[in-house]
Write a protein that holds these residues in place. Structure first.
Motif, PDB file in Angstrom:
ATOM      1  N   ALA A 128       0.835  -1.204   0.000  1.00 35.59           N
ATOM      2  CA  ALA A 128       0.000   0.000   0.000  1.00 35.59           C
ATOM      3  C   ALA A 128       0.873   1.258   0.000  1.00 35.59           C
ATOM      4  N   THR A 129       1.958   1.244   0.736  1.00 32.78           N
ATOM      5  CA  THR A 129       2.871   2.393   0.757  1.00 32.78           C
ATOM      6  C   THR A 129       3.485   2.607  -0.619  1.00 32.78           C
ATOM      7  N   GLY A 130       3.888   1.502  -1.261  1.00 29.90           N
ATOM      8  CA  GLY A 130       4.429   1.596  -2.621  1.00 29.90           C
ATOM      9  C   GLY A 130       3.403   2.141  -3.590  1.00 29.90           C
ATOM     10  N   ALA A 131       2.163   1.675  -3.494  1.00 26.09           N
ATOM     11  CA  ALA A 131       1.096   2.162  -4.371  1.00 26.09           C
ATOM     12  C   ALA A 131       0.827   3.635  -4.108  1.00 26.09           C
ATOM     13  N   SER A 132       0.869   4.030  -2.848  1.00 25.34           N
ATOM     14  CA  SER A 132       0.654   5.435  -2.502  1.00 25.34           C
ATOM     15  C   SER A 132       1.759   6.302  -3.090  1.00 25.34           C
ATOM     16  N   SER A 133       3.002   5.810  -3.031  1.00 25.43           N
ATOM     17  CA  SER A 133       4.117   6.568  -3.624  1.00 25.43           C
ATOM     18  C   SER A 133       3.935   6.692  -5.130  1.00 25.43           C
ATOM     19  N   LYS A 134       3.519   5.610  -5.782  1.00 23.40           N
ATOM     20  CA  LYS A 134       3.283   5.651  -7.239  1.00 23.40           C
ATOM     21  C   LYS A 134       2.129   6.587  -7.555  1.00 23.40           C
ATOM     22  N   PHE A 135       1.090   6.534  -6.715  1.00 24.73           N
ATOM     23  CA  PHE A 135      -0.055   7.420  -6.934  1.00 24.73           C
ATOM     24  C   PHE A 135       0.368   8.886  -6.807  1.00 24.73           C
ATOM     25  N   ASP A 136       1.212   9.189  -5.783  1.00 22.62           N
ATOM     26  CA  ASP A 136       1.718  10.555  -5.613  1.00 22.62           C
ATOM     27  C   ASP A 136       2.542  10.976  -6.832  1.00 22.62           C
ATOM     28  N   ALA A 137       3.353  10.054  -7.367  1.00 22.81           N
ATOM     29  CA  ALA A 137       4.166  10.371  -8.552  1.00 22.81           C
ATOM     30  C   ALA A 137       3.275  10.634  -9.751  1.00 22.81           C
ATOM     31  N   ILE A 138       2.225   9.849  -9.909  1.00 24.12           N
ATOM     32  CA  ILE A 138       1.295  10.052 -11.040  1.00 24.12           C
ATOM     33  C   ILE A 138       0.593  11.401 -10.900  1.00 24.12           C
ATOM     34  N   ILE A 139       0.167  11.744  -9.670  1.00 23.83           N
ATOM     35  CA  ILE A 139      -0.496  13.039  -9.457  1.00 23.83           C
ATOM     36  C   ILE A 139       0.465  14.187  -9.763  1.00 23.83           C
ATOM     37  N   ASP A 140       1.726  14.050  -9.312  1.00 23.35           N
ATOM     38  CA  ASP A 140       2.725  15.091  -9.607  1.00 23.35           C
ATOM     39  C   ASP A 140       2.928  15.221 -11.116  1.00 23.35           C
ATOM     40  N   GLU A 141       2.980  14.103 -11.817  1.00 19.07           N
ATOM     41  CA  GLU A 141       3.159  14.134 -13.272  1.00 19.07           C
ATOM     42  C   GLU A 141       1.955  14.790 -13.955  1.00 19.07           C
ATOM     43  N   CYS A 142       0.758  14.429 -13.486  1.00 18.32           N
ATOM     44  CA  CYS A 142      -0.454  15.043 -14.066  1.00 18.32           C
ATOM     45  C   CYS A 142      -0.482  16.548 -13.786  1.00 18.32           C
ATOM     46  N   THR A 143      -0.100  16.922 -12.578  1.00 17.41           N
ATOM     47  CA  THR A 143      -0.050  18.351 -12.243  1.00 17.41           C
ATOM     48  C   THR A 143       0.946  19.073 -13.132  1.00 17.41           C
ATOM     49  N   GLY A 144       2.113  18.433 -13.384  1.00 20.68           N
ATOM     50  CA  GLY A 144       3.110  19.024 -14.276  1.00 20.68           C
ATOM     51  C   GLY A 144       2.576  19.185 -15.691  1.00 20.68           C
ATOM     52  N   ILE A 145       1.853  18.185 -16.203  1.00 22.03           N
ATOM     53  CA  ILE A 145       1.269  18.257 -17.551  1.00 22.03           C
ATOM     54  C   ILE A 145       0.239  19.374 -17.610  1.00 22.03           C
ATOM     55  N   ILE A 146      -0.607  19.484 -16.568  1.00 21.92           N
ATOM     56  CA  ILE A 146      -1.624  20.539 -16.539  1.00 21.92           C
ATOM     57  C   ILE A 146      -0.955  21.910 -16.508  1.00 21.92           C
ATOM     58  N   ASP A 147       0.119  22.047 -15.733  1.00 25.33           N
ATOM     59  CA  ASP A 147       0.843  23.328 -15.678  1.00 25.33           C
ATOM     60  C   ASP A 147       1.435  23.668 -17.044  1.00 25.33           C
ATOM     61  N   GLN A 148       1.979  22.683 -17.746  1.00 18.26           N
ATOM     62  CA  GLN A 148       2.547  22.925 -19.076  1.00 18.26           C
ATOM     63  C   GLN A 148       1.452  23.359 -20.057  1.00 18.26           C
ATOM     64  N   ILE A 149       0.296  22.730 -19.934  1.00 15.81           N
ATOM     65  CA  ILE A 149      -0.811  23.104 -20.834  1.00 15.81           C
ATOM     66  C   ILE A 149      -1.255  24.535 -20.549  1.00 15.81           C
ATOM     67  N   ARG A 150      -1.298  24.926 -19.306  1.00 10.96           N
ATOM     68  CA  ARG A 150      -1.719  26.285 -18.953  1.00 10.96           C
ATOM     69  C   ARG A 150      -0.698  27.314 -19.420  1.00 10.96           C
ATOM     70  N   LYS A 151       0.563  26.988 -19.483  1.00 14.79           N
ATOM     71  CA  LYS A 151       1.619  27.929 -19.884  1.00 14.79           C
ATOM     72  C   LYS A 151       1.666  28.103 -21.397  1.00 14.79           C
ATOM     73  N   GLN A 152       1.066  27.212 -22.129  1.00 17.83           N
ATOM     74  CA  GLN A 152       1.095  27.364 -23.586  1.00 17.83           C
ATOM     75  C   GLN A 152       0.178  28.508 -24.006  1.00 17.83           C
ATOM     76  N   PRO A 153       0.568  29.183 -25.024  1.00 20.02           N
ATOM     77  CA  PRO A 153      -0.310  30.249 -25.516  1.00 20.02           C
ATOM     78  C   PRO A 153      -1.615  29.673 -26.059  1.00 20.02           C
ATOM     79  N   ALA A 154      -2.652  30.412 -25.926  1.00 17.84           N
ATOM     80  CA  ALA A 154      -3.984  29.946 -26.248  1.00 17.84           C
ATOM     81  C   ALA A 154      -4.205  29.773 -27.742  1.00 17.84           C
ATOM     82  N   GLY A 155      -3.469  30.422 -28.537  1.00 18.19           N
ATOM     83  CA  GLY A 155      -3.751  30.385 -29.947  1.00 18.19           C
ATOM     84  C   GLY A 155      -2.987  29.323 -30.712  1.00 18.19           C
ATOM     85  N   GLU A 156      -2.171  28.607 -30.233  1.00 17.28           N
ATOM     86  CA  GLU A 156      -1.347  27.720 -31.010  1.00 17.28           C
ATOM     87  C   GLU A 156      -2.018  26.489 -31.369  1.00 17.28           C
TER      88      GLU A 156
END
Length: 122
Positions: free
Chosen positions: A94-122
């Motif tokens: 369960a601890t290992g799964a929680s760590s993987k889940f935290d890593a996936i959430i961090d990765e998703c947050t990073g992807i969302i941040d990258q999408i928000r930083k892109q200009p709207a018109g491209e």
């Protein structure tokens, strides 16, 4: 009649030592018989042999029950140890799964941040 009494008297007087020895042996035999024949006078504290035999049998049965119970306790403690080991493995999983889940959430947050930083018109 006097002759018979006289003969008996002479026999006893002539064999006095032999008669004393035989009489002494007879008295000793009676004393030994008296001392060892009265077995009913031996104290039993009111407990018969069958009662003692029953108590010994019950004690053996109780010993067997205690041995079986100790074996059951040993088996139960082994089962508990195995269960604790399995729980520890589950916690690690369960601890290992929680760590993987935290890593996936961090990765998703990073992807969302990258999408928000892109200009709207491209």
């Amino acid at each position: 009649m006097n002759e018979i009494v006289s003969k008996i008297k002479n026999f006893f007087m002539g064999n006095y030592k032999t008669m004393v020895i035989v009489g002494g042996i007879i008295i000793v035999c009676f004393l030994i018989w008296y001392v060892f024949s009265g077995r009913e006078n031996v104290s039993s504290n009111g407990v018969s042999t069958n009662d003692i035999r029953t108590e010994l049998s019950n004690a053996q049965d109780t010993k067997s029950d205690i041995t079986d119970t100790a074996s059951d306790i040993s088996n139960t403690s082994t089962d508990i140890a195995e269960t604790v080991g399995n729980l520890a493995e589950s916690i690690d999983t369960a601890t290992g799964a929680s760590s993987k889940f935290d890593a996936i959430i961090d990765e998703c947050t990073g992807i969302i941040d990258q999408i928000r930083k892109q200009p709207a018109g491209e």
